[in-house]
Design a protein around this motif. Sequence first.
Motif, mmCIF file in Angstrom:
data_model
loop_
_atom_site.group_PDB
_atom_site.id
_atom_site.type_symbol
_atom_site.label_atom_id
_atom_site.label_comp_id
_atom_site.label_asym_id
_atom_site.label_seq_id
_atom_site.Cartn_x
_atom_site.Cartn_y
_atom_site.Cartn_z
ATOM 1 N N ALA A 14 0.841 -1.202 0.000
ATOM 2 C CA ALA A 14 0.000 0.000 0.000
ATOM 3 C C ALA A 14 0.876 1.252 0.000
ATOM 4 C CB ALA A 14 -0.904 -0.017 1.232
ATOM 5 N N ARG A 15 0.222 2.393 -0.258
ATOM 6 C CA ARG A 15 0.884 3.690 -0.201
ATOM 7 C C ARG A 15 0.056 4.620 0.674
ATOM 8 N NH1 ARG A 15 2.708 5.955 -6.011
ATOM 9 N NH2 ARG A 15 3.258 7.671 -4.590
ATOM 10 N N GLY A 24 2.415 -5.820 4.098
ATOM 11 C CA GLY A 24 1.612 -6.086 5.287
ATOM 12 C C GLY A 24 1.198 -4.854 6.058
ATOM 13 N N THR A 25 1.681 -3.679 5.648
ATOM 14 C CA THR A 25 1.329 -2.424 6.322
ATOM 15 C C THR A 25 0.259 -1.703 5.514
ATOM 16 O OG1 THR A 25 3.583 -2.203 7.186
ATOM 17 C CG2 THR A 25 2.199 -0.236 7.205
ATOM 18 N N THR A 26 -0.849 -1.344 6.144
ATOM 19 C CA THR A 26 -1.926 -0.628 5.468
ATOM 20 C C THR A 26 -1.768 0.872 5.674
ATOM 21 O OG1 THR A 26 -3.413 -0.626 7.380
ATOM 22 C CG2 THR A 26 -3.452 -2.583 5.958
ATOM 23 N N ARG A 27 -2.528 1.626 4.892
ATOM 24 C CA ARG A 27 -2.523 3.079 5.074
ATOM 25 C C ARG A 27 -2.953 3.450 6.482
ATOM 26 N NH1 ARG A 27 -4.440 2.661 -0.246
ATOM 27 N NH2 ARG A 27 -6.602 2.586 0.484
ATOM 28 N N GLY A 28 -3.951 2.729 7.002
ATOM 29 C CA GLY A 28 -4.404 3.002 8.364
ATOM 30 C C GLY A 28 -3.322 2.743 9.397
ATOM 31 N N LEU A 33 0.465 5.176 13.142
ATOM 32 C CA LEU A 33 1.819 5.269 13.689
ATOM 33 C C LEU A 33 2.300 6.720 13.717
ATOM 34 C CD1 LEU A 33 4.308 3.785 14.752
ATOM 35 C CD2 LEU A 33 5.091 3.586 12.384
ATOM 36 N N LEU A 34 2.044 7.476 12.649
ATOM 37 C CA LEU A 34 2.442 8.882 12.629
ATOM 38 C C LEU A 34 1.736 9.663 13.737
ATOM 39 C CD1 LEU A 34 2.543 9.662 8.798
ATOM 40 C CD2 LEU A 34 4.480 9.375 10.341
ATOM 41 N N PHE A 35 0.456 9.372 13.944
ATOM 42 C CA PHE A 35 -0.262 10.046 15.026
ATOM 43 C C PHE A 35 0.305 9.639 16.387
ATOM 44 C CE2 PHE A 35 -3.688 10.323 18.164
ATOM 45 C CZ PHE A 35 -4.021 11.665 18.040
ATOM 46 N N GLY A 36 0.668 8.368 16.513
ATOM 47 C CA GLY A 36 1.268 7.916 17.768
ATOM 48 C C GLY A 36 2.592 8.599 18.044
ATOM 49 N N THR A 37 3.381 8.834 16.996
ATOM 50 C CA THR A 37 4.645 9.548 17.151
ATOM 51 C C THR A 37 4.409 10.980 17.616
ATOM 52 O OG1 THR A 37 5.637 8.201 15.400
ATOM 53 C CG2 THR A 37 6.716 10.284 15.933
ATOM 54 N N LEU A 216 -2.679 -0.096 14.723
ATOM 55 C CA LEU A 216 -1.383 -0.633 14.313
ATOM 56 C C LEU A 216 -1.514 -2.073 13.826
ATOM 57 C CD1 LEU A 216 1.088 0.741 17.010
ATOM 58 C CD2 LEU A 216 0.508 1.695 14.775
ATOM 59 N N ARG A 217 -0.454 -2.552 13.189
ATOM 60 C CA ARG A 217 -0.451 -3.925 12.688
ATOM 61 C C ARG A 217 -0.586 -4.910 13.833
ATOM 62 N NH1 ARG A 217 4.686 -3.897 8.733
ATOM 63 N NH2 ARG A 217 5.538 -4.958 10.541
ATOM 64 N N ALA A 218 -1.311 -5.979 13.578
ATOM 65 C CA ALA A 218 -1.442 -7.030 14.586
ATOM 66 C C ALA A 218 -0.092 -7.697 14.798
ATOM 67 C CB ALA A 218 -2.472 -8.055 14.132
#
Length: 446
Positions: A14-15, A24-28, A33-37, A216-218
């Motif tokens: 994804a992008r 395995g990483t989705t846009r969500g 993660l950016l919001f968590g940072t 986040l990713r499971a």
Amino acid sequence: MDNGQAGPRDPAPARLGPFHLSAGTTRGNAATLLFGTFSTIGLVTFLSFVNPYLFHVLGIPVDEQGALSGLLVSLSEITVVLLGAGVGAWSDRIGRRPVLIVGLGIMAFGFAVYPLAPSVGWLVALRLVYAIGMAAAIVMLSTSIAEYVAERSRGRWMGAVGVCNGLGVVVTATVLAKLPLVFASSGFSEVMALRLSFWVLTLAALLLAWLMHSGLRAPAPAGRRGRENPLRLTLRGVAIGRANPRVALGYLTAFAARSDLTVITTFLSLWIVQAGIASGMSVSAATARAGMVFGISQSVGLLWSFGMGLLLDRLPRMAGVALAFAAAAAGYLALGLVDDALGSAMIIAVIVAGLGEASAVVSAGTLIGQEAPAEDRGAVLGTFTLAGSSGQILLTVAGGQLFDAVGPHAPFVLMGCVNLLVFAAAFAAWRREVRDRARAAIVEGT
């Protein structure tokens, strides 16, 4: 046997906007993660920033507050260093997300009990509890940041992470630092205003933990992934630095650059709050004033980071690093010349310091990112991080002692001198490279 039918194809990675994400990483996942940072850096900054308020409530003498500030910050950083490898190994077994959530939960507990500390001893003990959660959260965010993006987008992705970090610090200074004043203006006592402010952060940390769990990713299937011994990695990183002077200079830039932000966060707020209280301001109003001044510094630095990045791409690398640390030295020495922490000269000084701080941080990351060899990137980046942590520990402790013994300007003079040393090393390296190129050109010409 092959029946001629194509099997199911794995979906393309994804992008998220301009960022190509890892498999395995989705846009969500990436947006979460950016919001968590952004959120976590705000939580971390808040605690150091409001310490002067808590010192006032506890009745800690003014001439002891600098040393205590330095001690609390250094203990937190020592905890991160000591627990980093163990937290990483634990997350290799159970996944990044569970460890991050546990860390945020411990941070929430720390926020809940920290303002209840009845003495300095309890304050130190509760800070250590909070630091355990902070270590887990920071290490997991750093690891996830590295894992969520494809290699071809890593540079832009790290730029976005840097912006999120900067925005988190600015929001802490301009919004969260005003919470005690908001509660005090509503009729609460100074003590209760401080406690309510911390309890708001408790709820924020719990909400953030829930968001991280949802977005986040499971966790990956249980299993042990290889993780090299941290001591062996560090020794290899040191050996690479001894063989490559540019890598060694990168470690020196980390020692200074990471301390720049820690020192200004810790001691600028303490200086302004003490000066505000001495001038007759309430501790809530003084804390809000400190947040405003600090927010100006960090906002200027955030905006200038892009310009410094462009400048570094156009200048010889060593010349750019030298310029960056000259700016940092000028900014911190300017703070050391300020007489009135509440006057207009302070605003001018923090603007210059913000430019210098951002220049140092951007140039340090750019230099080590360029010089770290691909086959030993983990060792070099790990040693780079350790050098930064060492600077934070040593210089905040020294800064705290100087704050009490010499004056509130002294930690900034110390950082100005440290940045000057880095400037001198980078300038010497640049001049040496210029001479070497000139000699090589002469040899080729003959």
